[in-house]
Design a protein around this motif. Structure first.
Motif, PDB file in Angstrom:
ATOM      1  N   GLN A  11       0.833  -1.201   0.000  1.00 14.89           N
ATOM      2  CA  GLN A  11       0.000   0.000   0.000  1.00 14.89           C
ATOM      3  C   GLN A  11       0.868   1.251   0.000  1.00 14.89           C
ATOM      4  OE1 GLN A  11      -2.703  -0.466   3.351  1.00 14.89           O
ATOM      5  NE2 GLN A  11      -4.244  -1.300   1.960  1.00 14.89           N
ATOM      6  N   ILE A  12       0.544   2.139  -0.946  1.00 15.12           N
ATOM      7  CA  ILE A  12       1.182   3.450  -1.045  1.00 15.12           C
ATOM      8  C   ILE A  12       0.056   4.473  -0.931  1.00 15.12           C
ATOM      9  CG2 ILE A  12       2.571   5.004  -2.459  1.00 15.12           C
ATOM     10  CD1 ILE A  12       4.117   2.471  -1.825  1.00 15.12           C
ATOM     11  N   THR A  13       0.194   5.414  -0.012  1.00 11.86           N
ATOM     12  CA  THR A  13      -0.852   6.416   0.213  1.00 11.86           C
ATOM     13  C   THR A  13      -0.377   7.787  -0.248  1.00 11.86           C
ATOM     14  OG1 THR A  13      -1.624   5.179   2.133  1.00 11.86           O
ATOM     15  CG2 THR A  13      -2.315   7.476   1.980  1.00 11.86           C
ATOM     16  N   MET A  14      -1.277   8.502  -0.891  1.00 10.82           N
ATOM     17  CA  MET A  14      -1.021   9.887  -1.264  1.00 10.82           C
ATOM     18  C   MET A  14      -2.024  10.745  -0.504  1.00 10.82           C
ATOM     19  SD  MET A  14      -0.024   9.612  -5.228  1.00 10.82           S
ATOM     20  CE  MET A  14       1.364   8.580  -5.698  1.00 10.82           C
ATOM     21  N   GLU A  15      -1.472  11.559   0.412  1.00 12.61           N
ATOM     22  CA  GLU A  15      -2.319  12.378   1.276  1.00 12.61           C
ATOM     23  C   GLU A  15      -1.592  13.662   1.608  1.00 12.61           C
ATOM     24  OE1 GLU A  15      -5.102  11.758   5.214  1.00 12.61           O
ATOM     25  OE2 GLU A  15      -3.327  10.502   5.012  1.00 12.61           O
ATOM     26  N   ASN A  16      -2.308  14.789   1.547  1.00  8.37           N
ATOM     27  CA  ASN A  16      -1.725  16.107   1.814  1.00  8.37           C
ATOM     28  C   ASN A  16      -0.507  16.363   0.918  1.00  8.37           C
ATOM     29  OD1 ASN A  16      -3.636  16.605   3.868  1.00  8.37           O
ATOM     30  ND2 ASN A  16      -2.385  15.431   5.296  1.00  8.37           N
ATOM     31  N   LEU A  17      -0.620  15.916  -0.349  1.00  4.61           N
ATOM     32  CA  LEU A  17       0.431  16.099  -1.362  1.00  4.61           C
ATOM     33  C   LEU A  17       1.751  15.449  -0.964  1.00  4.61           C
ATOM     34  CD1 LEU A  17      -0.354  19.786  -2.397  1.00  4.61           C
ATOM     35  CD2 LEU A  17      -1.022  17.687  -3.578  1.00  4.61           C
ATOM     36  N   VAL A  18       1.656  14.321  -0.233  1.00  5.67           N
ATOM     37  CA  VAL A  18       2.845  13.572   0.183  1.00  5.67           C
ATOM     38  C   VAL A  18       2.619  12.089  -0.136  1.00  5.67           C
ATOM     39  CG1 VAL A  18       4.236  12.849   2.173  1.00  5.67           C
ATOM     40  CG2 VAL A  18       3.380  15.198   2.026  1.00  5.67           C
ATOM     41  N   VAL A  19       3.671  11.427  -0.659  1.00  5.94           N
ATOM     42  CA  VAL A  19       3.633   9.987  -0.901  1.00  5.94           C
ATOM     43  C   VAL A  19       4.180   9.299   0.346  1.00  5.94           C
ATOM     44  CG1 VAL A  19       4.465   8.095  -2.336  1.00  5.94           C
ATOM     45  CG2 VAL A  19       4.064  10.344  -3.363  1.00  5.94           C
ATOM     46  N   SER A  20       3.471   8.274   0.815  1.00  4.93           N
ATOM     47  CA  SER A  20       3.911   7.559   2.014  1.00  4.93           C
ATOM     48  C   SER A  20       3.698   6.062   1.827  1.00  4.93           C
ATOM     49  CB  SER A  20       3.114   8.057   3.211  1.00  4.93           C
ATOM     50  OG  SER A  20       3.503   7.360   4.368  1.00  4.93           O
ATOM     51  N   ARG A  76       2.665  13.338 -11.921  1.00  4.61           N
ATOM     52  CA  ARG A  76       2.836  14.291 -13.024  1.00  4.61           C
ATOM     53  C   ARG A  76       2.231  15.654 -12.713  1.00  4.61           C
ATOM     54  NH1 ARG A  76      -0.239  12.658 -17.105  1.00  4.61           N
ATOM     55  NH2 ARG A  76      -0.814  10.638 -16.270  1.00  4.61           N
ATOM     56  N   PHE A  77       1.174  15.679 -11.897  1.00  7.16           N
ATOM     57  CA  PHE A  77       0.506  16.944 -11.577  1.00  7.16           C
ATOM     58  C   PHE A  77       1.178  17.675 -10.416  1.00  7.16           C
ATOM     59  CE2 PHE A  77      -2.940  14.069 -13.142  1.00  7.16           C
ATOM     60  CZ  PHE A  77      -3.057  14.657 -14.405  1.00  7.16           C
ATOM     61  N   HIS A  78       1.875  16.941  -9.575  1.00  8.93           N
ATOM     62  CA  HIS A  78       2.535  17.507  -8.393  1.00  8.93           C
ATOM     63  C   HIS A  78       3.936  16.884  -8.315  1.00  8.93           C
ATOM     64  CE1 HIS A  78      -1.868  17.183  -7.638  1.00  8.93           C
ATOM     65  NE2 HIS A  78      -1.701  18.474  -7.424  1.00  8.93           N
ATOM     66  N   PRO A  79       4.897  17.350  -9.153  1.00  8.78           N
ATOM     67  CA  PRO A  79       6.203  16.704  -9.286  1.00  8.78           C
ATOM     68  C   PRO A  79       7.025  16.629  -7.999  1.00  8.78           C
ATOM     69  CG  PRO A  79       5.879  18.391 -10.982  1.00  8.78           C
ATOM     70  CD  PRO A  79       4.721  18.477 -10.040  1.00  8.78           C
ATOM     71  N   ASN A  80       6.656  17.416  -6.995  1.00  6.59           N
ATOM     72  CA  ASN A  80       7.365  17.317  -5.702  1.00  6.59           C
ATOM     73  C   ASN A  80       6.964  16.052  -4.952  1.00  6.59           C
ATOM     74  OD1 ASN A  80       4.757  18.571  -5.464  1.00  6.59           O
ATOM     75  ND2 ASN A  80       5.244  19.018  -3.335  1.00  6.59           N
ATOM     76  N   MET A  81       5.904  15.386  -5.383  1.00  8.39           N
ATOM     77  CA  MET A  81       5.469  14.113  -4.789  1.00  8.39           C
ATOM     78  C   MET A  81       6.240  13.010  -5.493  1.00  8.39           C
ATOM     79  SD  MET A  81       1.345  14.620  -4.602  1.00  8.39           S
ATOM     80  CE  MET A  81       1.081  12.998  -3.877  1.00  8.39           C
ATOM     81  N   LYS A  82       7.245  12.447  -4.802  1.00 11.33           N
ATOM     82  CA  LYS A  82       8.049  11.410  -5.435  1.00 11.33           C
ATOM     83  C   LYS A  82       8.446  10.352  -4.425  1.00 11.33           C
ATOM     84  CE  LYS A  82      11.657  14.829  -5.296  1.00 11.33           C
ATOM     85  NZ  LYS A  82      12.443  15.751  -6.044  1.00 11.33           N
ATOM     86  N   ALA A  83       8.758   9.167  -4.961  1.00  9.07           N
ATOM     87  CA  ALA A  83       9.118   8.044  -4.108  1.00  9.07           C
ATOM     88  C   ALA A  83       9.895   7.029  -4.933  1.00  9.07           C
ATOM     89  CB  ALA A  83       7.850   7.419  -3.519  1.00  9.07           C
ATOM     90  N   VAL A  84      10.367   5.989  -4.237  1.00 10.42           N
ATOM     91  CA  VAL A  84      11.152   4.938  -4.870  1.00 10.42           C
ATOM     92  C   VAL A  84      10.557   3.585  -4.494  1.00 10.42           C
ATOM     93  CG1 VAL A  84      13.428   3.845  -5.031  1.00 10.42           C
ATOM     94  CG2 VAL A  84      13.252   6.329  -4.763  1.00 10.42           C
ATOM     95  N   LEU A  85      10.397   2.729  -5.500  1.00  8.86           N
ATOM     96  CA  LEU A  85       9.907   1.373  -5.290  1.00  8.86           C
ATOM     97  C   LEU A  85      10.967   0.409  -5.791  1.00  8.86           C
ATOM     98  CD1 LEU A  85       7.550  -0.529  -4.546  1.00  8.86           C
ATOM     99  CD2 LEU A  85       6.803  -0.330  -6.920  1.00  8.86           C
ATOM    100  N   THR A  86      11.415  -0.484  -4.925  1.00 12.61           N
ATOM    101  CA  THR A  86      12.403  -1.503  -5.310  1.00 12.61           C
ATOM    102  C   THR A  86      11.651  -2.820  -5.467  1.00 12.61           C
ATOM    103  OG1 THR A  86      14.116  -0.341  -4.094  1.00 12.61           O
ATOM    104  CG2 THR A  86      14.557  -2.636  -4.682  1.00 12.61           C
ATOM    105  N   VAL A  87      11.694  -3.370  -6.700  1.00 13.49           N
ATOM    106  CA  VAL A  87      10.963  -4.596  -7.005  1.00 13.49           C
ATOM    107  C   VAL A  87      11.974  -5.718  -7.232  1.00 13.49           C
ATOM    108  CG1 VAL A  87       9.282  -5.683  -8.534  1.00 13.49           C
ATOM    109  CG2 VAL A  87       9.145  -3.226  -8.088  1.00 13.49           C
ATOM    110  N   ALA A  88      11.911  -6.754  -6.397  1.00 13.47           N
ATOM    111  CA  ALA A  88      12.797  -7.914  -6.511  1.00 13.47           C
ATOM    112  C   ALA A  88      12.167  -8.934  -7.463  1.00 13.47           C
ATOM    113  CB  ALA A  88      13.010  -8.533  -5.141  1.00 13.47           C
ATOM    114  N   PRO A  89      13.005  -9.763  -8.101  1.00 19.42           N
ATOM    115  CA  PRO A  89      12.466 -10.787  -9.019  1.00 19.42           C
ATOM    116  C   PRO A  89      11.593 -11.807  -8.292  1.00 19.42           C
ATOM    117  CG  PRO A  89      14.878 -10.669  -9.163  1.00 19.42           C
ATOM    118  CD  PRO A  89      14.439  -9.761  -8.064  1.00 19.42           C
TER     119      PRO A  89
END
Length: 89
Positions: A11-20, A76-89
């Motif tokens: 689960q990834i939540t976007m709230e108050n213009l923040v990715v968590s 794309r609409f709020h470019p300051n909202m960014k995060a990293v997802l590491t996907v293992a095989p």
């Protein structure tokens, strides 16, 4: 495509213009559940082109991860909202 019986939901939540959380890990076949708690439309747009998911306000969108790698993504609409997802095989 076969999916492991041990596939998880991340689960990834976007709230108050923040990715968590801003950093998450998953495996190929896991489901990414993107929860938009804001009143704005958001996207989860991978910089490498792996995915581009649009989330309407107050909605949840699911996406099954298909490729391994480290994915930088942003809204794309709020470019300051960014995060990293590491996907293992």
């Amino acid at each position: 495509m076969s999916v492991s019986a041990h596939a998880a939901t991340i689960q990834i939540t976007m709230e108050n213009l923040v990715v968590s959380p801003t950093e998450a890990t998953a495996k190929v076949g896991d489901t990414l559940e993107l929860i938009n708690k804001d009143i704005f439309v958001h996207t989860a747009t991978a910089r490498n082109g792996d995915f581009d998911v649009t989330m309407p306000p107050k909605k949840t969108v699911s996406y099954v991860l298909k490729k391994a790698g480290t994915i930088d993504y942003y809204c794309r609409f709020h470019p300051n909202m960014k995060a990293v997802l590491t996907v293992a095989p």
